[in-house]
Structure formats: C-alpha cells, structure tokens
Design a protein around this motif. Structure first.
Motif, PDB file in Angstrom:
ATOM      1  N   SER A  40      11.068  10.558  22.036  1.00  0.00           N
ATOM      2  CA  SER A  40      10.796  10.119  20.660  1.00  0.00           C
ATOM      3  C   SER A  40      10.485  11.333  19.791  1.00  0.00           C
ATOM      4  N   ASP A  41      10.493  11.120  18.494  1.00  0.00           N
ATOM      5  CA  ASP A  41      10.171  12.221  17.576  1.00  0.00           C
ATOM      6  C   ASP A  41       8.743  12.714  17.790  1.00  0.00           C
ATOM      7  N   GLN A  42       7.855  11.801  18.171  1.00  0.00           N
ATOM      8  CA  GLN A  42       6.486  12.246  18.460  1.00  0.00           C
ATOM      9  C   GLN A  42       6.490  13.194  19.661  1.00  0.00           C
ATOM     10  N   GLU A  43       7.245  12.812  20.687  1.00  0.00           N
ATOM     11  CA  GLU A  43       7.331  13.684  21.876  1.00  0.00           C
ATOM     12  C   GLU A  43       7.976  15.030  21.519  1.00  0.00           C
ATOM     13  N   LYS A  44       8.891  15.001  20.561  1.00  0.00           N
ATOM     14  CA  LYS A  44       9.542  16.260  20.141  1.00  0.00           C
ATOM     15  C   LYS A  44       8.688  17.034  19.139  1.00  0.00           C
ATOM     16  N   GLN A  45       7.489  16.512  18.886  1.00  0.00           N
ATOM     17  CA  GLN A  45       6.517  17.144  17.971  1.00  0.00           C
ATOM     18  C   GLN A  45       7.049  17.274  16.544  1.00  0.00           C
ATOM     19  N   ILE A  46       7.840  16.288  16.145  1.00  0.00           N
ATOM     20  CA  ILE A  46       8.304  16.231  14.745  1.00  0.00           C
ATOM     21  C   ILE A  46       7.167  15.669  13.895  1.00  0.00           C
ATOM     22  N   THR A  47       7.032  16.226  12.690  1.00  0.00           N
ATOM     23  CA  THR A  47       5.908  15.873  11.809  1.00  0.00           C
ATOM     24  C   THR A  47       5.702  14.367  11.716  1.00  0.00           C
ATOM     25  N   ARG A  48       4.462  13.956  11.802  1.00  0.00           N
ATOM     26  CA  ARG A  48       4.128  12.531  11.814  1.00  0.00           C
ATOM     27  C   ARG A  48       4.348  11.893  10.431  1.00  0.00           C
ATOM     28  N   PRO A  49       4.755  10.606  10.421  1.00  0.00           N
ATOM     29  CA  PRO A  49       4.874   9.920   9.129  1.00  0.00           C
ATOM     30  C   PRO A  49       3.503   9.494   8.595  1.00  0.00           C
ATOM     31  N   ASP A  50       3.441   9.203   7.296  1.00  0.00           N
ATOM     32  CA  ASP A  50       2.197   8.694   6.703  1.00  0.00           C
ATOM     33  C   ASP A  50       1.931   7.274   7.197  1.00  0.00           C
ATOM     34  N   ALA A  51       0.661   6.894   7.165  1.00  0.00           N
ATOM     35  CA  ALA A  51       0.291   5.557   7.655  1.00  0.00           C
ATOM     36  C   ALA A  51       0.488   4.458   6.621  1.00  0.00           C
ATOM     37  N   ILE A  52       0.553   4.821   5.364  1.00  0.00           N
ATOM     38  CA  ILE A  52       0.876   3.803   4.353  1.00  0.00           C
ATOM     39  C   ILE A  52       1.781   4.425   3.300  1.00  0.00           C
ATOM     40  N   LYS A  53       2.430   3.546   2.570  1.00  0.00           N
ATOM     41  CA  LYS A  53       3.325   4.036   1.522  1.00  0.00           C
ATOM     42  C   LYS A  53       2.683   3.633   0.194  1.00  0.00           C
ATOM     43  N   ALA A  54       1.909   4.519  -0.365  1.00  0.00           N
ATOM     44  CA  ALA A  54       1.163   4.148  -1.574  1.00  0.00           C
ATOM     45  C   ALA A  54       2.105   3.992  -2.759  1.00  0.00           C
ATOM     46  N   ARG A  55       1.834   2.978  -3.595  1.00  0.00           N
ATOM     47  CA  ARG A  55       2.628   2.756  -4.803  1.00  0.00           C
ATOM     48  C   ARG A  55       1.736   3.049  -5.989  1.00  0.00           C
ATOM     49  N   SER A  56       2.325   3.510  -7.090  1.00  0.00           N
ATOM     50  CA  SER A  56       1.494   3.782  -8.265  1.00  0.00           C
ATOM     51  C   SER A  56       1.665   2.678  -9.305  1.00  0.00           C
ATOM     52  N   GLY A  57       0.638   2.506 -10.142  1.00  0.00           N
ATOM     53  CA  GLY A  57       0.662   1.475 -11.178  1.00  0.00           C
ATOM     54  C   GLY A  57      -0.759   1.095 -11.545  1.00  0.00           C
ATOM     55  N   GLU A  58      -0.864   0.035 -12.369  1.00  0.00           N
ATOM     56  CA  GLU A  58      -2.178  -0.429 -12.802  1.00  0.00           C
ATOM     57  C   GLU A  58      -2.928  -1.018 -11.597  1.00  0.00           C
ATOM     58  N   LEU A  59      -4.195  -0.577 -11.397  1.00  0.00           N
ATOM     59  CA  LEU A  59      -4.953  -1.003 -10.214  1.00  0.00           C
ATOM     60  C   LEU A  59      -5.897  -2.176 -10.517  1.00  0.00           C
ATOM     61  N   PHE A  60      -6.029  -3.078  -9.577  1.00  0.00           N
ATOM     62  CA  PHE A  60      -6.986  -4.193  -9.687  1.00  0.00           C
ATOM     63  C   PHE A  60      -7.781  -4.226  -8.399  1.00  0.00           C
ATOM     64  N   SER A  61      -9.092  -3.981  -8.506  1.00  0.00           N
ATOM     65  CA  SER A  61      -9.836  -3.993  -7.244  1.00  0.00           C
ATOM     66  C   SER A  61     -10.129  -5.424  -6.818  1.00  0.00           C
ATOM     67  N   LEU A  62     -10.233  -5.595  -5.535  1.00  0.00           N
ATOM     68  CA  LEU A  62     -10.549  -6.908  -4.971  1.00  0.00           C
ATOM     69  C   LEU A  62     -12.010  -6.887  -4.525  1.00  0.00           C
ATOM     70  N   PRO A  63     -12.677  -8.043  -4.504  1.00  0.00           N
ATOM     71  CA  PRO A  63     -14.063  -8.069  -4.039  1.00  0.00           C
ATOM     72  C   PRO A  63     -14.162  -7.420  -2.660  1.00  0.00           C
ATOM     73  N   ALA A  64     -15.179  -6.559  -2.514  1.00  0.00           N
ATOM     74  CA  ALA A  64     -15.319  -5.819  -1.248  1.00  0.00           C
ATOM     75  C   ALA A  64     -15.503  -6.783  -0.091  1.00  0.00           C
ATOM     76  N   ILE A  65     -14.942  -6.391   1.044  1.00  0.00           N
ATOM     77  CA  ILE A  65     -14.966  -7.251   2.226  1.00  0.00           C
ATOM     78  C   ILE A  65     -16.379  -7.712   2.585  1.00  0.00           C
ATOM     79  N   GLY A  66     -17.362  -6.786   2.503  1.00  0.00           N
ATOM     80  CA  GLY A  66     -18.726  -7.134   2.895  1.00  0.00           C
ATOM     81  C   GLY A  66     -19.401  -8.094   1.930  1.00  0.00           C
ATOM     82  N   THR A  67     -18.849  -8.283   0.736  1.00  0.00           N
ATOM     83  CA  THR A  67     -19.541  -9.101  -0.267  1.00  0.00           C
ATOM     84  C   THR A  67     -18.948 -10.501  -0.401  1.00  0.00           C
ATOM     85  N   ILE A  68     -17.786 -10.736   0.190  1.00  0.00           N
ATOM     86  CA  ILE A  68     -17.170 -12.047  -0.033  1.00  0.00           C
ATOM     87  C   ILE A  68     -17.785 -13.102   0.873  1.00  0.00           C
ATOM     88  N   ALA A  69     -17.894 -14.306   0.305  1.00  0.00           N
ATOM     89  CA  ALA A  69     -18.441 -15.407   1.100  1.00  0.00           C
ATOM     90  C   ALA A  69     -17.311 -15.923   1.979  1.00  0.00           C
TER      91      ALA A  69
END
Ligand SMILES: Cc1cc2nc3c(=O)[nH]c(=O)nc-3n(C[C@H](O)[C@H](O)[C@H](O)COP(=O)(O)O)c2cc1C
Length: 303
Positions: free
Chosen positions: A72-101
């Motif tokens: 695999s590419d990991q075994e061949k020591q090829i650079t690792r991919p990012d864990a998420i693909k961030a998108r840009s735009g207007e942000l809306f935060s969601l209620p934090a996990i610890g605070t939701i009922a």
C-alpha cells in the motif's frame, strides 16, 4: 447528467425502441432527437462496458482478496492523506456535545422500534437534536495529526480508523437554520453553508430519483467517501471497507433518529452522476456513497 438524459441512456442501453424510450424516460420527441444527435459516443461507451459491468460484483469480491494485494502507499511511505476535507463558507456552530440534552430511550427500545420511516410531520428538528444526530454518526471525538498519520476517532467504527466519510446535509426544517446545502465539519462540530438556492433542493431531489421522502424530510444526509483515505492504507481492498463504514453511520443515525421521536430512511437508489455534481465532487476522488432522509414521526400514522 440530469434525470432525462439518464432516462434516455438507461432505456436505450437496454435496447428499448424509440417510442419506449420517449414514454419511459418521459421525454418529448424533440428531446429524443437531440439526444440521438449528441449522446452517441456516451451511449457507445456504456455499451462497450456492459459485459464488464455484468460481472463487476463477483470480480470485485474475487480481485479484492488479500492474495492480490500489493504494497500500500502507507507501506511505501507515501505522504499520508488528510483526515477530513474541509470546505469553506459561512459557518454555523452547533450546540456543543457536552451541553445537549440527550434524549433518554433505552438502546433496547431504539433497536426494537427502528423502522424505515418515509412519512414525516411538518415539525422542525431542534438544533440540539441535529447536533445529537450528527454526534451519533459523523462527529469526531478525537483528532490526531503528525507527519506520518492523520486520524479521527468517531462514534462509529471504521477500518483502520481511516474514516473516509464526509457528511453533507440538505436542511429543510431545522430550528434557526435557513434551508440549504451544508457541509458538516466533524472536528469543529459546525456546519458550513454551501448553497441556499431553491434549485439545489430540486437537483438533490432529482438525484434521489424523486423518492418522495427526500422532498418531505426535515433533513437529508449525504455521505460521501474519499476512497484514498482508506486506500492509502489498504489498497484496493479499501473499497470493501468504504461501504461497511457507511453502513455503521447509517445504523447509528437510524437509532439516534428514534431517540428524538423521529425516524430515518436510507437511500441507495440515487443517480450517481447527478448527486456528485450537485455536491460539487468529481465522483472518483470523492463520491456519494449513502443517503438518509430524517424527520419527525407522526405517532398516529407510522409508515
Ligand atoms: C443499503 C440500503 C439502501 C436502501 N435504499 C432505499 C431506497 O433507495 N429507497 C427506499 O425507500 N428504501 C431504501 N432502503 C430501506 C429498505 O427498503 C428497508 O430497510 C427495508 O425495506 C426493511 O425495512 P425496515 O428498515 O423498516 O426494517 C434502503 C436500505 C438499505 C440498507
């Protein structure tokens, strides 16, 4: 590809006559003539692939066995991919996990009551409830990054914790959010508005082959897969894991939807080309893998 073009190609490739294509694809005679003039080479490509297509499932299972695996590419020591693909735009935060009922129903009840729900009330989903749904299936509880590895850990399992899935939502009835297509950022636990045009809603509905629940739900979730994130580690065998991972996300969403007095229905029948273009992805490095409709239950008439 829109739904009419698809209809023309699909019926044509199955050997339908002109009149049958016009009827089944719901196109006019003029549209048929236009497609005849412009889609010849596309149809030819489809016809050429047809014999391979008729064997691809069995071939995929056979050829993705370990015995065929290359380094695999990991075994061949090829650079690792990012864990998420961030998108840009207007942000809306969601209620934090610890605070939701978090609604309290037993796991036993959630599993026993789960059904595919295709009819929804007009009730909105609250922001807390949306936060809870996303927590169950897509949220990243941990993120680790260094030069050799970038990885998230979520509430669903994933082969090698590669978590190749990205989450997009079409929001129709969520308290405090305007309707539109959003991207969910699993680490920041926020939404990014991508498109709020009415045309986008119509396009996504067509992409779901006009299945009614996709037009009446409070929220539709579209999971995409970024195959290289998993293939970097597992090569072609990774493609098996993408679909297994998606199933886990779908089931957690199903159970979480029960907990908020709602329900979900999975969609596997969608028009790949249209869904991918509607989300602005190329269908190869990232493609739609699973869709879910979600909404509140009418306790008097469930189905
Ligand atoms: C992979 C998958 C794809 C599905 N695709 C659709 C779909 O496109 N349309 C639909 O109405 N239901 C779809 N379903 C829902 C199934 O029809 C449903 O799970 C099945 O009939 C059993 O009913 P139950 O979920 O209520 O137990 C899908 C389910 C799965 C797991």
């Amino acid at each position: 590809m829109d739904i009419k073009t698809f209809g023309y190609l699909y019926h044509k490739a199955r050997g339908a006559t002109r009149d049958e294509v016009i009827k089944e694809a719901e196109i006019s005679h003029e549209e048929y003539m236009l497609y005849e003039q412009t889609l010849g080479s596309v149809l030819q490509d489809i016809m050429q692939d047809r014999s391979r297509a008729s064997e691809i499932g069995a071939d995929f299972v056979r050829l993705s066995r370990y015995v065929y695996g290359e380094a695999s590419d990991q075994e061949k020591q090829i650079t690792r991919p990012d864990a998420i693909k961030a998108r840009s735009g207007e942000l809306f935060s969601l209620p934090a996990i610890g605070t939701i009922a978090i609604p309290s129903i037993s796991l036993h009840q959630a599993i026993a009551d789960r059904r595919s729900l295709r009819k929804y009330t007009n009730k909105q989903i609250s922001l807390d409830e949306l936060s809870f749904l996303l927590w169950s299936c897509s949220w990243a509880r941990d993120f680790r990054s260094n030069e050799r590895m970038e990885i998230t850990f979520r509430n669903v399992p994933s082969a090698g914790s590669r978590h190749p899935l990205e989450t997009y939502l079409y929001i129709r009835r969520v308290e405090g959010l305007r309707p539109g297509l959003y991207y969910y950022h699993p680490i920041k636990h926020c939404l990014v508005l991508l498109d709020s045009s009415p045309e986008k809603e119509a396009e996504l509905f067509e992409g779901c082959f006009r299945q009614e629940m996709a037009a009446t739900s409070a929220v539709n979730i579209f999971w995409t897969a970024v195959p290289y994130r998993t293939a970097w580690r597992y090569g072609q065998r990774a493609y098996r894991y993408l679909y297994l991972d998606a199933g886990h996300a779908g089931q957690n969403l199903h159970l979480a939807a029960e907990a908020i007095g709602g329900g979900a229905c999975m969609i596997g029948a969608y028009l790949d080309e249209l869904m991918n273009s509607a989300l602005g992805i190329d269908g190869k490095e990232e493609f739609v893998i699973y869709i879910a409709t979600v909404g509140k239950k009418d306790f008097l008439s469930e189905s």
